[in-house]
Motif scaffolding. Structure first.
Motif, PDB file in Angstrom:
ATOM      1  N   GLU A 232       0.776   5.227  -7.992  1.00  0.00           N
ATOM      2  CA  GLU A 232       1.940   4.463  -8.411  1.00  0.00           C
ATOM      3  C   GLU A 232       1.714   2.973  -8.194  1.00  0.00           C
ATOM      4  O   GLU A 232       2.136   2.154  -9.006  1.00  0.00           O
ATOM      5  CB  GLU A 232       3.173   4.916  -7.629  1.00  0.00           C
TER       6      GLU A 232
ATOM      7  N   ASP B 230      -0.192   1.332 -10.950  1.00  0.00           N
ATOM      8  CA  ASP B 230       0.602   1.021 -12.134  1.00  0.00           C
ATOM      9  C   ASP B 230       1.297  -0.329 -11.990  1.00  0.00           C
ATOM     10  O   ASP B 230       1.619  -0.977 -12.979  1.00  0.00           O
ATOM     11  CB  ASP B 230       1.651   2.108 -12.372  1.00  0.00           C
ATOM     12  N   ASP B 231       1.546  -0.772 -10.773  1.00  0.00           N
ATOM     13  CA  ASP B 231       2.217  -2.049 -10.520  1.00  0.00           C
ATOM     14  C   ASP B 231       1.245  -3.228 -10.537  1.00  0.00           C
ATOM     15  O   ASP B 231       1.663  -4.363 -10.362  1.00  0.00           O
ATOM     16  CB  ASP B 231       2.917  -2.017  -9.156  1.00  0.00           C
ATOM     17  N   ARG B 232      -0.011  -2.964 -10.744  1.00  0.00           N
ATOM     18  CA  ARG B 232      -1.017  -4.023 -10.657  1.00  0.00           C
ATOM     19  C   ARG B 232      -0.768  -5.133 -11.683  1.00  0.00           C
ATOM     20  O   ARG B 232      -0.873  -6.309 -11.366  1.00  0.00           O
ATOM     21  CB  ARG B 232      -2.413  -3.447 -10.829  1.00  0.00           C
ATOM     22  N   GLU B 233      -0.421  -4.751 -12.911  1.00  0.00           N
ATOM     23  CA  GLU B 233      -0.184  -5.765 -13.946  1.00  0.00           C
ATOM     24  C   GLU B 233       0.989  -6.661 -13.561  1.00  0.00           C
ATOM     25  O   GLU B 233       0.937  -7.871 -13.745  1.00  0.00           O
ATOM     26  CB  GLU B 233       0.076  -5.090 -15.287  1.00  0.00           C
ATOM     27  N   GLU B 234       2.031  -6.065 -13.001  1.00  0.00           N
ATOM     28  CA  GLU B 234       3.183  -6.839 -12.567  1.00  0.00           C
ATOM     29  C   GLU B 234       2.789  -7.782 -11.434  1.00  0.00           C
ATOM     30  O   GLU B 234       3.200  -8.938 -11.408  1.00  0.00           O
ATOM     31  CB  GLU B 234       4.284  -5.893 -12.095  1.00  0.00           C
ATOM     32  N   PHE B 235       1.971  -7.301 -10.516  1.00  0.00           N
ATOM     33  CA  PHE B 235       1.525  -8.117  -9.399  1.00  0.00           C
ATOM     34  C   PHE B 235       0.665  -9.285  -9.885  1.00  0.00           C
ATOM     35  O   PHE B 235       0.844 -10.419  -9.460  1.00  0.00           O
ATOM     36  CB  PHE B 235       0.733  -7.257  -8.407  1.00  0.00           C
ATOM     37  N   GLU B 236      -0.260  -8.976 -10.780  1.00  0.00           N
ATOM     38  CA  GLU B 236      -1.166 -10.015 -11.266  1.00  0.00           C
ATOM     39  C   GLU B 236      -0.444 -11.036 -12.140  1.00  0.00           C
ATOM     40  O   GLU B 236      -0.884 -12.171 -12.266  1.00  0.00           O
ATOM     41  CB  GLU B 236      -2.322  -9.381 -12.027  1.00  0.00           C
ATOM     42  N   SER B 237       0.669 -10.658 -12.741  1.00  0.00           N
ATOM     43  CA  SER B 237       1.388 -11.605 -13.577  1.00  0.00           C
ATOM     44  C   SER B 237       1.993 -12.727 -12.744  1.00  0.00           C
ATOM     45  O   SER B 237       2.235 -13.812 -13.251  1.00  0.00           O
ATOM     46  CB  SER B 237       2.489 -10.900 -14.370  1.00  0.00           C
ATOM     47  N   GLY B 238       2.199 -12.488 -11.457  1.00  0.00           N
ATOM     48  CA  GLY B 238       2.758 -13.506 -10.578  1.00  0.00           C
ATOM     49  C   GLY B 238       1.717 -14.470 -10.042  1.00  0.00           C
ATOM     50  O   GLY B 238       2.053 -15.477  -9.431  1.00  0.00           O
ATOM     51  N   GLU B 239       0.455 -14.192 -10.260  1.00  0.00           N
ATOM     52  CA  GLU B 239      -0.601 -15.062  -9.761  1.00  0.00           C
ATOM     53  C   GLU B 239      -0.752 -16.299 -10.631  1.00  0.00           C
ATOM     54  O   GLU B 239      -0.462 -16.275 -11.825  1.00  0.00           O
ATOM     55  CB  GLU B 239      -1.930 -14.310  -9.713  1.00  0.00           C
TER      56      GLU B 239
END
Length: 92
Positions: A48, A51-60
């Protein structure tokens, strides 16, 4: 011959006594091993999180490919941030 028969009878008696005493030990209570279930749950959480990796990386903070940072400039920026954090810690 009598010695042999006595020896065999003694060995058979010793073996029977060993088996009788071995069977009288109290049985250990079996506790269910939940490590496998715990590992499965942790793996499901990791899937799970993937799956949140893209959301996390979008904040970088991303740097435009047209303007790559100079390593010296990046190094100076990191040192400046470190000094600011150190000064903030000294003031508290």
């Amino acid at each position: 011959m009598r010695r042999f028969v006595a020896w065999v009878a003694g060995a058979a008696g010793g073996l029977a006594a060993y088996r009788a005493l071995k069977g009288r030990r109290p049985a250990l209570e079996t506790v269910p091993d939940t490590r496998a279930d715990d590992l499965k749950a942790r793996l499901a959480q990791a899937r799970e999180a993937a799956d949140d990796r893209e959301e996390f990386e979008s904040g970088e903070v991303t740097v435009d490919a047209a303007e790559p940072l100079d390593p010296q400039a990046r190094r100076a920026e990191v040192h400046e941030q470190g000094r600011a954090a150190l000064d903030e810690m000294k003031n508290t």
